[in-house]
Write an enzyme that holds these catalytic residues in place. Sequence first.
Site, PDB file in Angstrom:
ATOM      1  N   LYS A 195     -10.555 -34.709 -30.794  1.00 28.62           N
ATOM      2  CA  LYS A 195     -11.983 -34.602 -30.446  1.00 28.62           C
ATOM      3  C   LYS A 195     -12.040 -34.365 -28.936  1.00 28.62           C
ATOM      4  CE  LYS A 195     -15.409 -36.192 -29.045  1.00 28.62           C
ATOM      5  NZ  LYS A 195     -16.122 -35.567 -27.882  1.00 28.62           N
ATOM      6  N   GLY A 248     -10.300 -41.917 -21.404  1.00 29.67           N
ATOM      7  CA  GLY A 248     -11.677 -41.769 -20.931  1.00 29.67           C
ATOM      8  C   GLY A 248     -12.068 -42.975 -20.108  1.00 29.67           C
ATOM      9  N   SER A 249     -13.360 -43.245 -20.075  1.00 29.27           N
ATOM     10  CA  SER A 249     -13.858 -44.303 -19.198  1.00 29.27           C
ATOM     11  C   SER A 249     -13.591 -45.687 -19.795  1.00 29.27           C
ATOM     12  CB  SER A 249     -15.357 -44.121 -18.984  1.00 29.27           C
ATOM     13  OG  SER A 249     -16.024 -44.207 -20.211  1.00 29.27           O
ATOM     14  N   THR A 250     -13.518 -46.673 -18.925  1.00 35.55           N
ATOM     15  CA  THR A 250     -13.308 -48.049 -19.378  1.00 35.55           C
ATOM     16  C   THR A 250     -14.471 -48.509 -20.250  1.00 35.55           C
ATOM     17  OG1 THR A 250     -11.868 -48.559 -17.524  1.00 35.55           O
ATOM     18  CG2 THR A 250     -12.984 -50.421 -18.545  1.00 35.55           C
ATOM     19  N   GLY A 253     -13.960 -47.091 -23.608  1.00 34.45           N
ATOM     20  CA  GLY A 253     -12.770 -47.744 -24.170  1.00 34.45           C
ATOM     21  C   GLY A 253     -13.119 -49.075 -24.817  1.00 34.45           C
ATOM     22  N   GLU A 270      -6.141 -45.080 -22.368  1.00 36.32           N
ATOM     23  CA  GLU A 270      -5.849 -44.739 -20.968  1.00 36.32           C
ATOM     24  C   GLU A 270      -7.203 -44.585 -20.290  1.00 36.32           C
ATOM     25  OE1 GLU A 270      -5.746 -43.028 -17.807  1.00 36.32           O
ATOM     26  OE2 GLU A 270      -4.806 -41.235 -18.657  1.00 36.32           O
ATOM     27  N   CYS A 304      -8.149 -39.933 -13.015  1.00 33.79           N
ATOM     28  CA  CYS A 304      -8.167 -41.382 -13.229  1.00 33.79           C
ATOM     29  C   CYS A 304      -7.248 -42.110 -12.261  1.00 33.79           C
ATOM     30  CB  CYS A 304      -7.815 -41.711 -14.678  1.00 33.79           C
ATOM     31  SG  CYS A 304      -6.336 -40.887 -15.230  1.00 33.79           S
ATOM     32  N   GLU A 404     -15.414 -47.033 -10.099  1.00 28.52           N
ATOM     33  CA  GLU A 404     -14.741 -45.735 -10.138  1.00 28.52           C
ATOM     34  C   GLU A 404     -15.794 -44.635  -9.958  1.00 28.52           C
ATOM     35  OE1 GLU A 404     -13.066 -44.386 -13.912  1.00 28.52           O
ATOM     36  OE2 GLU A 404     -11.368 -43.570 -12.815  1.00 28.52           O
TER      37      GLU A 404
HETATM   38  P1  ADP Z   1     -16.283 -39.733 -18.962  1.00 29.31           P
HETATM   39  O1  ADP Z   1     -17.042 -40.954 -18.518  1.00 29.31           O
HETATM   40  O2  ADP Z   1     -15.103 -39.421 -18.142  1.00 29.31           O
HETATM   41  O3  ADP Z   1     -17.135 -38.591 -19.381  1.00 29.31           O
HETATM   42  P2  ADP Z   1     -16.063 -40.721 -21.547  1.00 29.31           P
HETATM   43  O4  ADP Z   1     -15.290 -41.965 -21.731  1.00 29.31           O
HETATM   44  O5  ADP Z   1     -17.545 -40.757 -21.619  1.00 29.31           O
HETATM   45  O6  ADP Z   1     -15.536 -40.150 -20.216  1.00 29.31           O
HETATM   46  O7  ADP Z   1     -15.584 -39.598 -22.526  1.00 29.31           O
HETATM   47  C1  ADP Z   1     -14.246 -39.384 -22.906  1.00 29.31           C
HETATM   48  C2  ADP Z   1     -14.232 -38.952 -24.345  1.00 29.31           C
HETATM   49  O8  ADP Z   1     -14.791 -39.990 -25.130  1.00 29.31           O
HETATM   50  C3  ADP Z   1     -15.049 -37.704 -24.648  1.00 29.31           C
HETATM   51  O9  ADP Z   1     -14.362 -36.925 -25.621  1.00 29.31           O
HETATM   52  C4  ADP Z   1     -16.318 -38.276 -25.245  1.00 29.31           C
HETATM   53  O10 ADP Z   1     -16.968 -37.388 -26.116  1.00 29.31           O
HETATM   54  C5  ADP Z   1     -15.791 -39.472 -25.988  1.00 29.31           C
HETATM   55  N1  ADP Z   1     -16.780 -40.540 -26.250  1.00 29.31           N
HETATM   56  C6  ADP Z   1     -17.835 -40.890 -25.506  1.00 29.31           C
HETATM   57  N2  ADP Z   1     -18.513 -41.912 -26.088  1.00 29.31           N
HETATM   58  C7  ADP Z   1     -17.855 -42.234 -27.232  1.00 29.31           C
HETATM   59  C8  ADP Z   1     -18.037 -43.195 -28.265  1.00 29.31           C
HETATM   60  N3  ADP Z   1     -19.041 -44.070 -28.251  1.00 29.31           N
HETATM   61  N4  ADP Z   1     -17.142 -43.231 -29.273  1.00 29.31           N
HETATM   62  C9  ADP Z   1     -16.103 -42.369 -29.300  1.00 29.31           C
HETATM   63  N5  ADP Z   1     -15.884 -41.427 -28.360  1.00 29.31           N
HETATM   64  C10 ADP Z   1     -16.734 -41.346 -27.331  1.00 29.31           C
END
Ligand code: ADP
Length: 504
Positions: A195, A248-250, A253, A270, A304, A404
Amino acid sequence: MTTQKPLLLALATGQASLLDEPVRMLIGGELADAASGATFPTYNPATGAVIANVAAGAAADVDRAVQAARAAFGHPTWAKLTPASRGELLWRLADLIQRDADVLARLETTNNGRPYRNTRNGDLPGIIKHFRYHAGWATKLHGTTVPVSTPNHFVYTVREPMGVCGCIIPWNYPLNMVSWKIAPALAAGNTVILKPAEETPLTALWIAELALEAGFPPGVVNVVTGMGETAGAALVAHPNVDKLAFTGSTAVGRKIVEAAAGNLKRISLELGGKSPNVIFADADVTAAARQAVWAILSNAGQNCCAGSRLFVQRHVADQVLDTVVSTMERLRVGNGLDPETQVGPLVSQEQLSRVSGFVAAGRDAGAELLLGGVRPAGVADGGFFLAPTVFGKVQDEMEIVREEIFGPVVCALEFDDWDELIARANDTPYGLASAIWTRDINKAHRFAQAIQAGTVWINTYNMFDPAAPFGGYKQSGYGREMGEAVYELYTQTKTVWVGLNGVR
Ligand code: ADP
């Protein structure tokens, strides 16, 4: 399957007349529209123009992809393939990526903004090496024989794939993230559903087509494009996904850990960072200061492990900051397709607004803006640009030091002695990376011991290699990518007990 590579290329080169033709997902070896028919726009961050409308996958599409991945996992064309054959497929995929490297780099730059000089000369060669490294691992995932103390038994272990792996990746290094996830997952015999981030869905689709061309059976690599809250969340919650790898973001996560609890799927994370980059007075101070520029500005700070907290020993602070500012002033910020560009735009308007909000917060809190904080001159009107930004006179408790930022913004902090430095450097919920610049070998290794971070760079920064494990301490996540360590994420151990009593 029919290919959509010509469409992707045409859209990436600005053929807006094709915008009515949606970019489709790849599920079970077939191109697929979203079940709902919905699409979402994806942009060129250097101009702000829509470059493509992409299928907005959601729960029904994720379900289809999971079924395809589950069927492929059990199908003899994949399940019975020898490890050597899996390795050959990965090597062939690397060859195809090499063949298409110019185009892939161009597509990546167009969708993500990162300069072509970096995507073509840095990312693509690294990604090819990454697939080749894991091609080698396919034949080396040994079990062990176990010297049990139980009489008349022989015990051995085998390493088996996890099954269906969901891989949710971010927008900052889309191609790298695809390779970090799928190369080891495939080497170990899993099937995957990728995804990609909604900001940068295009290059993952190209790689998935190349996987088919390389000979991976349909359904082994699937891509579902769509929003995080819909497609991403559906993948996390799906009861038939065995493993979920997330970068992605904490904040997201944390949501993923909660949402994956239903079937207790294995999780690896990560996440974010706020990495200390420490310059001691006994370093080659000029070289360290120049490297500090790239520690933060690599990928316009959307990294990151960006060296976003620059700790400088007090009596060389002015010298370091002068070098940092004068080096940054000379950098060319612009469209990444221009070969002269050294720093590209941020990925989206949302990201630009977020980072600009941090800049405003820093000024309001009394930090001294030494450079930037504004839109650079000479860039396209609609592009999402922010000039390289340096804050001095920063206090540890300021929001710009704690949070961050994920943009081209560095906070310079002065320190006097060792104990104070270590305490302050570790005073963060994050623990992804760190660096020290010194000529004192004892100090360098004492730092490596004392710092709470998954990576320590000594007199270097932002170095990666397929063989070197990477991952977080504390709230920067868990699990290690790359190296042998990544196979902890994509294999599970089966222990086999053989009773020898019956033998006469
Ligand atoms: P950033 O803050 O760097 O944009 P995100 O953590 O929001 O990073 O996004 C990283 C990935 O996680 C993207 O592919 C995003 O579509 C996906 N994502 C965002 N929210 C959710 C969620 N609630 N459940 C699963 N995946 C998500």
